[in-house]
Design a protein around this motif. Structure first.
Motif, PDB file in Angstrom:
ATOM      1  N   PRO A 261      89.437  79.250 153.957  1.00 21.01           N
ATOM      2  CA  PRO A 261      89.270  79.267 152.505  1.00 21.01           C
ATOM      3  C   PRO A 261      88.091  78.406 152.048  1.00 21.01           C
ATOM      4  CG  PRO A 261      91.560  78.861 153.084  1.00 21.01           C
ATOM      5  CD  PRO A 261      90.760  78.807 154.345  1.00 21.01           C
ATOM      6  N   VAL A 262      87.538  78.780 150.918  1.00 18.58           N
ATOM      7  CA  VAL A 262      86.377  78.082 150.371  1.00 18.58           C
ATOM      8  C   VAL A 262      86.683  76.609 150.126  1.00 18.58           C
ATOM      9  CG1 VAL A 262      84.790  77.991 148.410  1.00 18.58           C
ATOM     10  CG2 VAL A 262      85.452  80.193 149.360  1.00 18.58           C
ATOM     11  N   ARG A 263      87.871  76.313 149.687  1.00 18.40           N
ATOM     12  CA  ARG A 263      88.240  74.914 149.408  1.00 18.40           C
ATOM     13  C   ARG A 263      88.125  74.048 150.663  1.00 18.40           C
ATOM     14  NH1 ARG A 263      94.005  72.444 147.430  1.00 18.40           N
ATOM     15  NH2 ARG A 263      93.262  70.325 147.309  1.00 18.40           N
ATOM     16  N   LYS A 264      88.600  74.558 151.775  1.00 14.57           N
ATOM     17  CA  LYS A 264      88.527  73.800 153.018  1.00 14.57           C
ATOM     18  C   LYS A 264      87.080  73.613 153.459  1.00 14.57           C
ATOM     19  CE  LYS A 264      93.063  74.743 154.890  1.00 14.57           C
ATOM     20  NZ  LYS A 264      93.820  75.233 156.025  1.00 14.57           N
ATOM     21  N   VAL A 265      86.262  74.624 153.278  1.00 17.73           N
ATOM     22  CA  VAL A 265      84.852  74.511 153.637  1.00 17.73           C
ATOM     23  C   VAL A 265      84.176  73.452 152.776  1.00 17.73           C
ATOM     24  CG1 VAL A 265      82.644  75.722 153.657  1.00 17.73           C
ATOM     25  CG2 VAL A 265      84.685  76.861 154.510  1.00 17.73           C
ATOM     26  N   MET A 266      84.457  73.453 151.496  1.00 21.09           N
ATOM     27  CA  MET A 266      83.862  72.474 150.595  1.00 21.09           C
ATOM     28  C   MET A 266      84.306  71.051 150.949  1.00 21.09           C
ATOM     29  SD  MET A 266      81.844  74.168 148.772  1.00 21.09           S
ATOM     30  CE  MET A 266      81.376  72.995 147.536  1.00 21.09           C
ATOM     31  N   LEU A 267      85.570  70.871 151.273  1.00 18.30           N
ATOM     32  CA  LEU A 267      86.053  69.556 151.668  1.00 18.30           C
ATOM     33  C   LEU A 267      85.425  69.102 152.973  1.00 18.30           C
ATOM     34  CD1 LEU A 267      89.811  69.874 150.692  1.00 18.30           C
ATOM     35  CD2 LEU A 267      88.094  68.406 149.628  1.00 18.30           C
ATOM     36  N   ALA A 268      85.249  70.023 153.903  1.00 16.04           N
ATOM     37  CA  ALA A 268      84.616  69.677 155.168  1.00 16.04           C
ATOM     38  C   ALA A 268      83.157  69.283 154.960  1.00 16.04           C
ATOM     39  CB  ALA A 268      84.711  70.845 156.151  1.00 16.04           C
ATOM     40  N   LEU A 269      82.463  69.993 154.091  1.00 18.25           N
ATOM     41  CA  LEU A 269      81.073  69.649 153.796  1.00 18.25           C
ATOM     42  C   LEU A 269      80.970  68.295 153.104  1.00 18.25           C
ATOM     43  CD1 LEU A 269      79.654  73.097 152.654  1.00 18.25           C
ATOM     44  CD2 LEU A 269      79.170  71.879 154.781  1.00 18.25           C
ATOM     45  N   ALA A 270      81.898  68.016 152.210  1.00 23.21           N
ATOM     46  CA  ALA A 270      81.905  66.713 151.542  1.00 23.21           C
ATOM     47  C   ALA A 270      82.157  65.595 152.546  1.00 23.21           C
ATOM     48  CB  ALA A 270      82.958  66.686 150.443  1.00 23.21           C
ATOM     49  N   ALA A 271      83.035  65.837 153.495  1.00 21.70           N
ATOM     50  CA  ALA A 271      83.301  64.833 154.520  1.00 21.70           C
ATOM     51  C   ALA A 271      82.079  64.616 155.402  1.00 21.70           C
ATOM     52  CB  ALA A 271      84.497  65.254 155.367  1.00 21.70           C
ATOM     53  N   CYS A 272      81.390  65.685 155.721  1.00 22.12           N
ATOM     54  CA  CYS A 272      80.169  65.552 156.519  1.00 22.12           C
ATOM     55  C   CYS A 272      79.110  64.752 155.767  1.00 22.12           C
ATOM     56  CB  CYS A 272      79.626  66.925 156.888  1.00 22.12           C
ATOM     57  SG  CYS A 272      80.639  67.775 158.103  1.00 22.12           S
ATOM     58  N   ALA A 273      79.034  64.947 154.477  1.00 21.55           N
ATOM     59  CA  ALA A 273      78.077  64.178 153.680  1.00 21.55           C
ATOM     60  C   ALA A 273      78.418  62.695 153.718  1.00 21.55           C
ATOM     61  CB  ALA A 273      78.062  64.677 152.245  1.00 21.55           C
ATOM     62  N   GLY A 274      79.685  62.376 153.844  1.00 23.66           N
ATOM     63  CA  GLY A 274      80.102  60.982 153.938  1.00 23.66           C
ATOM     64  C   GLY A 274      79.604  60.296 155.192  1.00 23.66           C
ATOM     65  N   LEU A 275      79.229  61.056 156.191  1.00 26.54           N
ATOM     66  CA  LEU A 275      78.710  60.465 157.414  1.00 26.54           C
ATOM     67  C   LEU A 275      77.355  59.802 157.195  1.00 26.54           C
ATOM     68  CD1 LEU A 275      79.629  63.179 160.046  1.00 26.54           C
ATOM     69  CD2 LEU A 275      80.720  60.986 159.687  1.00 26.54           C
ATOM     70  N   ALA A 276      76.709  60.106 156.094  1.00 29.06           N
ATOM     71  CA  ALA A 276      75.416  59.492 155.809  1.00 29.06           C
ATOM     72  C   ALA A 276      75.557  57.992 155.561  1.00 29.06           C
ATOM     73  CB  ALA A 276      74.768  60.166 154.611  1.00 29.06           C
ATOM     74  N   ALA A 277      76.740  57.551 155.196  1.00 28.93           N
ATOM     75  CA  ALA A 277      76.990  56.125 154.984  1.00 28.93           C
ATOM     76  C   ALA A 277      77.497  55.542 156.293  1.00 28.93           C
ATOM     77  CB  ALA A 277      78.003  55.927 153.879  1.00 28.93           C
ATOM     78  N   CYS A 278      76.593  55.290 157.203  1.00 27.46           N
ATOM     79  CA  CYS A 278      76.948  54.957 158.580  1.00 27.46           C
ATOM     80  C   CYS A 278      77.626  53.607 158.767  1.00 27.46           C
ATOM     81  CB  CYS A 278      75.701  54.958 159.453  1.00 27.46           C
ATOM     82  SG  CYS A 278      75.056  56.586 159.784  1.00 27.46           S
ATOM     83  N   GLY A 279      77.068  52.585 158.212  1.00 24.40           N
ATOM     84  CA  GLY A 279      77.523  51.237 158.506  1.00 24.40           C
ATOM     85  C   GLY A 279      76.419  50.483 159.203  1.00 24.40           C
ATOM     86  N   ASP A 280      76.518  49.179 159.207  1.00 27.37           N
ATOM     87  CA  ASP A 280      75.453  48.356 159.765  1.00 27.37           C
ATOM     88  C   ASP A 280      75.607  48.088 161.259  1.00 27.37           C
ATOM     89  OD1 ASP A 280      74.171  48.115 157.293  1.00 27.37           O
ATOM     90  OD2 ASP A 280      75.483  46.443 156.719  1.00 27.37           O
ATOM     91  N   THR A 281      76.823  48.062 161.751  1.00 33.23           N
ATOM     92  CA  THR A 281      77.045  47.769 163.167  1.00 33.23           C
ATOM     93  C   THR A 281      77.611  48.989 163.875  1.00 33.23           C
ATOM     94  OG1 THR A 281      79.313  47.021 162.851  1.00 33.23           O
ATOM     95  CG2 THR A 281      77.568  45.362 162.586  1.00 33.23           C
ATOM     96  N   LEU A 282      77.592  48.944 165.178  1.00 35.06           N
ATOM     97  CA  LEU A 282      78.129  50.048 165.965  1.00 35.06           C
ATOM     98  C   LEU A 282      79.614  50.266 165.664  1.00 35.06           C
ATOM     99  CD1 LEU A 282      77.349  52.104 168.154  1.00 35.06           C
ATOM    100  CD2 LEU A 282      78.111  50.445 169.839  1.00 35.06           C
ATOM    101  N   GLY A 283      80.353  49.184 165.499  1.00 33.93           N
ATOM    102  CA  GLY A 283      81.779  49.284 165.181  1.00 33.93           C
ATOM    103  C   GLY A 283      82.026  49.928 163.834  1.00 33.93           C
ATOM    104  N   GLU A 284      81.246  49.540 162.825  1.00 32.35           N
ATOM    105  CA  GLU A 284      81.388  50.143 161.499  1.00 32.35           C
ATOM    106  C   GLU A 284      81.051  51.629 161.540  1.00 32.35           C
ATOM    107  OE1 GLU A 284      78.838  47.900 158.943  1.00 32.35           O
ATOM    108  OE2 GLU A 284      80.219  46.215 158.811  1.00 32.35           O
ATOM    109  N   GLN A 285      80.049  51.976 162.315  1.00 32.08           N
ATOM    110  CA  GLN A 285      79.668  53.382 162.446  1.00 32.08           C
ATOM    111  C   GLN A 285      80.793  54.186 163.086  1.00 32.08           C
ATOM    112  OE1 GLN A 285      76.067  53.005 164.698  1.00 32.08           O
ATOM    113  NE2 GLN A 285      74.924  52.145 162.963  1.00 32.08           N
ATOM    114  N   ALA A 286      81.405  53.640 164.116  1.00 32.36           N
ATOM    115  CA  ALA A 286      82.492  54.337 164.804  1.00 32.36           C
ATOM    116  C   ALA A 286      83.722  54.474 163.913  1.00 32.36           C
ATOM    117  CB  ALA A 286      82.852  53.607 166.097  1.00 32.36           C
ATOM    118  N   VAL A 287      84.088  53.405 163.217  1.00 30.85           N
ATOM    119  CA  VAL A 287      85.272  53.439 162.349  1.00 30.85           C
ATOM    120  C   VAL A 287      85.056  54.393 161.176  1.00 30.85           C
ATOM    121  CG1 VAL A 287      86.685  52.061 160.769  1.00 30.85           C
ATOM    122  CG2 VAL A 287      86.116  51.179 163.027  1.00 30.85           C
TER     123      VAL A 287
END
Length: 68
Positions: free
Chosen positions: A2-28
């Motif tokens: 469904p379109v809703r699930k695709v949109m939520l997945a894309l929004a979650a992928c966009a959240g990956l742009a906020a990586c974090g400063d350390t390797l641990g923050e990036q992983a979490v």
């Protein structure tokens, strides 16, 4: 899927742009987004967390100036 699930997945992928400063923050951060996306799309949260963590760390390590 469904379109809703695709949109939520894309929004979650966009959240990956906020990586974090350390390797641990990036992983979490990646694990949290991956698990949330997996639950929303009806997949396993543990696998989603592992994929999200690996993907986020890989992206942030390959693109150091884009994540902070």
């Amino acid at each position: 899927m469904p379109v809703r699930k695709v949109m939520l997945a894309l929004a979650a992928c966009a959240g990956l742009a906020a990586c974090g400063d350390t390797l641990g923050e990036q992983a979490v951060g990646g694990a949290a987004i991956g698990a949330g996306t997996a639950v929303v799309t009806g997949n396993g949260a543990l696998a989603g967390a592992a994929i999200g963590a690996a993907g986020n760390v890989a992206y942030c390590q390959l693109n150091p100036g884009r994540c902070n």
